[in-house]
Design an enzyme around this catalytic site. Sequence first.
Site, PDB file in Angstrom:
ATOM      1  N   ASP A  97      47.084  70.938  70.582  1.00  0.00           N
ATOM      2  CA  ASP A  97      46.154  70.058  69.879  1.00  0.00           C
ATOM      3  C   ASP A  97      44.907  69.905  70.747  1.00  0.00           C
ATOM      4  OD1 ASP A  97      48.288  69.848  68.177  1.00  0.00           O
ATOM      5  OD2 ASP A  97      48.186  67.668  67.983  1.00  0.00           O
ATOM      6  N   LYS A 158      42.990  68.403  62.617  1.00  0.00           N
ATOM      7  CA  LYS A 158      43.624  67.117  62.911  1.00  0.00           C
ATOM      8  C   LYS A 158      42.570  66.017  62.847  1.00  0.00           C
ATOM      9  CE  LYS A 158      46.196  64.834  66.665  1.00  0.00           C
ATOM     10  NZ  LYS A 158      46.887  65.049  67.954  1.00  0.00           N
ATOM     11  N   LYS A 186      46.568  67.836  59.835  1.00  0.00           N
ATOM     12  CA  LYS A 186      47.375  66.878  60.581  1.00  0.00           C
ATOM     13  C   LYS A 186      46.691  65.523  60.559  1.00  0.00           C
ATOM     14  CE  LYS A 186      49.483  65.878  65.074  1.00  0.00           C
ATOM     15  NZ  LYS A 186      49.867  66.420  66.405  1.00  0.00           N
TER      16      LYS A 186
END
Length: 228
Positions: A97, A158, A186
């Site tokens: 991430d 994300k 996400k």
Amino acid sequence: MAAVSPNDINLAPFIDHALLTPTATPEQVEQWCTDADRFQFATVCVQPAYVQLAANFLHGKSPRVCAVIGFPYGATTSAVKLFEAQEAVENGASELDVVINLGWLKAGKTSELHREIAEIREETGQTIKAILEMALLTEAEKRLAAEVCMDAGAAYLKTSTGLYGGATIADVRLLKELTKDRVGIKASGGIRTAEQAIELIIAGATRLGTSRGPDLIRQRDTLGKDER
């Protein structure tokens, strides 16, 4: 994803069980891994210093290890982010991430932003989730960031680190519109209830970043009983 009834949603496979507080201890990491294995979450998401511990604990088990890179501000140099990502993969992470450089985005340095994400993707060969920190972006910047990161090879977009606000239904719907199912979404930050998690999934989220995974599962089980 196709239209789905809340009654049909099993939350566990969506959850990246996150332990990202600066005070996290090895014992807590092991507990998060135990919970992830028990509930069959998608991943345990940890700081790079704990990747090897998590990977060893989860060896041979279903949940994968996710590491945050450039967390939480995204302002380290590209060389540092690349090294951090490569080391995390060597230590057992299979998902990364990566916080994008928001200053570059706002300054219009999209080629630098693209190059950074693309290099990490190419050099590690692993799943990249680009953290956009949408609470700090205008709608035009959100759209630009999404296109640049998708083009650079990010497998997920994300919403946030959780530092400046959490995932919103509006942002997930916007990403759903922009991605056209080309990459995952996400939703992360501030997900505290099963109802909220379900709403985010219905809006388009394909992963949920949360430190409250077991609580969400227990709440979901209660909702299921109430619905019957």
